[in-house]
Every structure is written in structure tokens, then in C-alpha cells.
Scaffold this active site. Structure first.
Site, mmCIF file in Angstrom:
data_model
loop_
_atom_site.group_PDB
_atom_site.id
_atom_site.type_symbol
_atom_site.label_atom_id
_atom_site.label_comp_id
_atom_site.label_asym_id
_atom_site.label_seq_id
_atom_site.Cartn_x
_atom_site.Cartn_y
_atom_site.Cartn_z
ATOM 1 N N HIS A 66 -0.968 0.109 5.356
ATOM 2 C CA HIS A 66 -1.313 1.053 6.783
ATOM 3 C C HIS A 66 0.044 2.206 6.986
ATOM 4 O O HIS A 66 0.331 2.299 7.167
ATOM 5 C CB HIS A 66 -1.911 0.871 8.135
ATOM 6 N N TYR A 125 -12.056 -8.194 10.136
ATOM 7 C CA TYR A 125 -12.588 -9.233 8.384
ATOM 8 C C TYR A 125 -12.962 -10.523 8.231
ATOM 9 O O TYR A 125 -12.471 -11.164 9.700
ATOM 10 C CB TYR A 125 -10.924 -9.287 7.518
ATOM 11 N N GLU A 172 -13.590 6.535 10.176
ATOM 12 C CA GLU A 172 -14.135 7.200 11.213
ATOM 13 C C GLU A 172 -13.470 9.094 10.631
ATOM 14 O O GLU A 172 -12.794 9.317 9.925
ATOM 15 C CB GLU A 172 -13.515 8.055 12.380
ATOM 16 N N TYR A 187 -7.199 8.318 19.929
ATOM 17 C CA TYR A 187 -8.726 8.070 19.363
ATOM 18 C C TYR A 187 -9.650 6.479 18.919
ATOM 19 O O TYR A 187 -9.858 6.055 18.347
ATOM 20 C CB TYR A 187 -8.536 8.988 17.988
ATOM 21 N N GLN A 230 0.719 -1.406 -0.091
ATOM 22 C CA GLN A 230 0.401 0.154 -0.056
ATOM 23 C C GLN A 230 0.771 1.277 0.095
ATOM 24 O O GLN A 230 0.801 2.268 -0.176
ATOM 25 C CB GLN A 230 -0.830 0.028 1.120
#
Length: 335
Positions: free
Chosen positions: A111, A225, A204, A214, A49
Site C-alpha cells: 500500500h 481476508y 471505493e 473517508y 507492491q
């Protein structure tokens, strides 16, 4: 056409600086149809990614010509998010300086974040994902899973919330984040907004404040998943900031813009979110710090949408997420 465009910022003279995930940086001329390549880029590693991600101009770009790039870099077989600044002149980057390196690096290819946000000429925010390792979100001794705040030179400001905490890294501004890929700033109200990816559900919108937690991966609306089972302890905890708004199923929010122009008067003060899985641009009407309603724009017209930004004249620009035919969309009033 562009190959997986990821980030953009606006140069003088009707030009846009656009990153391509594979490692190229392009200058797109809005007046003509020309696209030119920039040379002198840092070494970028395509780590799943990751790749070449965001780009932003220094607030004093007209004087110092500095631009900032975020990218994934592989060292000894493991990857991490890096940030550099460089001088842009005649389609070439020079005087490159490292700004930030996210540690620890990881063999996981998920990520990486990574958006930039300047709130003033000396304060730069860099978003990071948890690198696929959930405990990073609650670990103040790792960079991944947090929002970073440094100066334009990469130095942690003295008023960072964990600056004098031996159990935390000084660059961390907020934590408990899974993968922030959208940052926006409301200058008048001094509010930092962020959107981040949840897993299966639980993407979010957050209002970011210094030192706040958070939740990820202890508190989340997301599910695992495949199994669809709960993650962590639940959706609410007293010491965790709840999201202002969340999406279930996941919309994969990949970009965020705060609209503060007069070109579209009805949109003033709204947030715009680009979505990969919903394949739409969401307009969020904000009232008293809450989302009053969501309107879907460009729904199912251009495929996955990677990023959204407000141009110098108030028009909206959107990047489509395509390997061979990535586009820059421009939204103007009908008249």
C-alpha cells in the site's frame, strides 16, 4: 513490450512517458514503434507492491520541462513513498529535486499509493496507501493513509485544511484512505475523484473534499481476508464521507480518468476505472454526482489493467499489467 508498466503521461510530438515498476522510465513513440529509455533516474527500491510508480508532467512542461516521479525507497531497511521532480531533456533527467517523503517508513511492503494529480500549475496531489498498518488511516500525525497536497515545489499551501493544526501534518488534504491508486479532476466542476483499494470487498469511488475523513479502517464496506469478518465499526458514521460508489467483491481499482473530450461525445463527463481483478475497464456514467450505471469494456481480453488516461486528442489509453509483455492499448471511435 513493457515490464509491469505503472504510470504514464503524454509528451509533445505523439510520445508517451511510461514508468515500469522495476525502476525504468521509457519514452514510447506512438507514430513509429520505438521505445527508448530515460537515464538519470532516482534510486528506486522494489519493496513488494512498491517500485517506480507514477509520472506526470508539470502543467507548464513546455516551458520548464519538469516531470514528477513517485517511487518506493528503502532507508535503513525500511521503505516509504518518495516524490521528486526533474528536468527531462534528450532522454535524460537532470536538476532533480525532492518534493515529498512519506513518513514514517515501514518494513511492510504493501500500500504505497501512489498517483499524482495537478489541478493547476501550483497544486499537486499525491496519494498514499496506509502501508498495511490500518491505524494510519485515522492518524493525522502520519502521512500514510492520506491524500497529500503540496505546491509544485513540495511546500504545503497555506490553505491546506490542517495547516494550523498542531495535531496534524500540514501536507494532509484528506484522510481515512486505504490505498488510493486513481485520481482524476473535473475542471469545469472543480471536483477531485479518487478510487481506492478495499480489502475483501469495499473498493471505493470517492469525491474528495478538504479535511474530510473517508473512514478507513473504522468505517468500510470491506471485510477481513480469509475470515470474511467485519472491519471496524460498520459502513456508516456521521463524521465520515460515504463512498459515491463501491465494489463488492473487490475490483482492485488501479487507475482513474475523467473524460472531458469531444472525440467520444457520449462519454463526456464519464469516469473510467482500470481494474486488476475484474480485468476490465469500467465506464461510470455520472449524473448529479452519483453513478447512474457501470459499463464493462475490454472485459477478459487483456488481463489485468493497471492504468487509464485520456490522450491529448481524446482517445483513451490503457496500460496492461504484465511482467514481460505489458502493452499500451489505444481506444478510438470505430470510424
Amino acid at each position: 513490450s513493457l515490464k509491469f508498466p505503472w504510470g504514464m503521461d503524454f509528451l509533445p510530438d505523439d510520445k508517451i512517458l511510461v514508468t515500469e515498476k522495476s525502476g525504468a522510465l521509457k519514452i514510447v513513440n506512438l507514430v513509429g514503434s520505438g521505445i527508448s529509455a530515460v537515464s538519470g533516474l532516482p534510486e528506486v527500491s522494489e519493496c513488494g507492491q512498491g517500485g517506480l510508480m507514477d509520472v506526470t508532467l508539470h502543467p507548464n512542461f513546455n516551458e520548464n520541462k519538469r516531470v514528477y516521479l513517485s517511487f518506493s525507497k528503502k532507508t535503513d531497511g525500511i521503505c516509504g513513498t518518495e516524490a521528486v521532480s526533474a528536468v527531462l531533456s534528450d532522454n535524460q533527467l537532470t536538476e532533480m529535486k525532492p518534493i515529498f517523503s512519506a513518513l514514517p517508513k515501514s518494513s511492510d511492503h504493501r500500500h504505497f499509493g501512489s498517483r499524482f494529480l495537478f489541478t493547476d500549475s501550483k497544486t499537486l496531489f499525491i496519494s498514499l496507501g496506509d502501508r498495511g498498518h490500518r491505524p494510519n488511516g485515522q492518524d493525522l500525525l502520519t502521512h500514510p493513509g492520506s491524500l497529500i497536497r503540496v505546491s509544485d515545489l513540495g511546500i504545503p499551501p497555506d490553505d491546506n485544511p490542517f495547516m494550523n493544526n498542531a495535531g496534524a501534518l500540514p501536507e494532509i488534504f484528506s484522510y481515512g484512505h486505504r490505498n488510493i491508486q486513481g485520481l482524476a479532476y473535473d475542471k469545469l466542476k472543480n471536483i477531485i475523484w479518487a478510487v481506492e483499494h478495499g480489502p475483501k470487498g469495499g473498493c471505493e469511488l470517492n469525491r474528495i473534499e478538504a479535511g474530510k475523513n473517508y473512514g478507513w479502517a473504522d468505517i468500510t464496506y470491506g471485510k477481513n481476508y480469509v475470515s470474511g469478518t467485519d472491519i471496524g465499526e460498520g459502513t456508516i458514521r456521521q463524521d465520515v464521507e460515504p463512498p459515491v460508489y463501491y465494489w463488492t467483491p473487490s475490483n482492485a481499482p488501479s487507475g482513474l480518468a475523467f473524460y472531458d473530450s469531444k472525440l467520444f461525445p457520449a462519454w463526456y463527463g464519464n469516469l473510467f476505472v482500470s481494474s486488476l481483478t475484474y480485468e476490465q475497464l469500467s465506464r461510470l456514467v455520472i449524473k448529479d454526482g452519483k453513478v447512474e450505471r457501470e459499463e464493462a469494456l475490454l472485459k477478459d481480453q487483456y488481463g489485468r489493467l493497471r492504468h487509464v488516461a485520456v490522450g491529448p486528442n481524446g482517445s483513451l489509453f490503457v496500460l496492461t499489467d504484465h511482467e514481460k509483455d505489458g502493452k499500451i492499448l489505444r481506444i478510438l471511435p470505430k470510424d
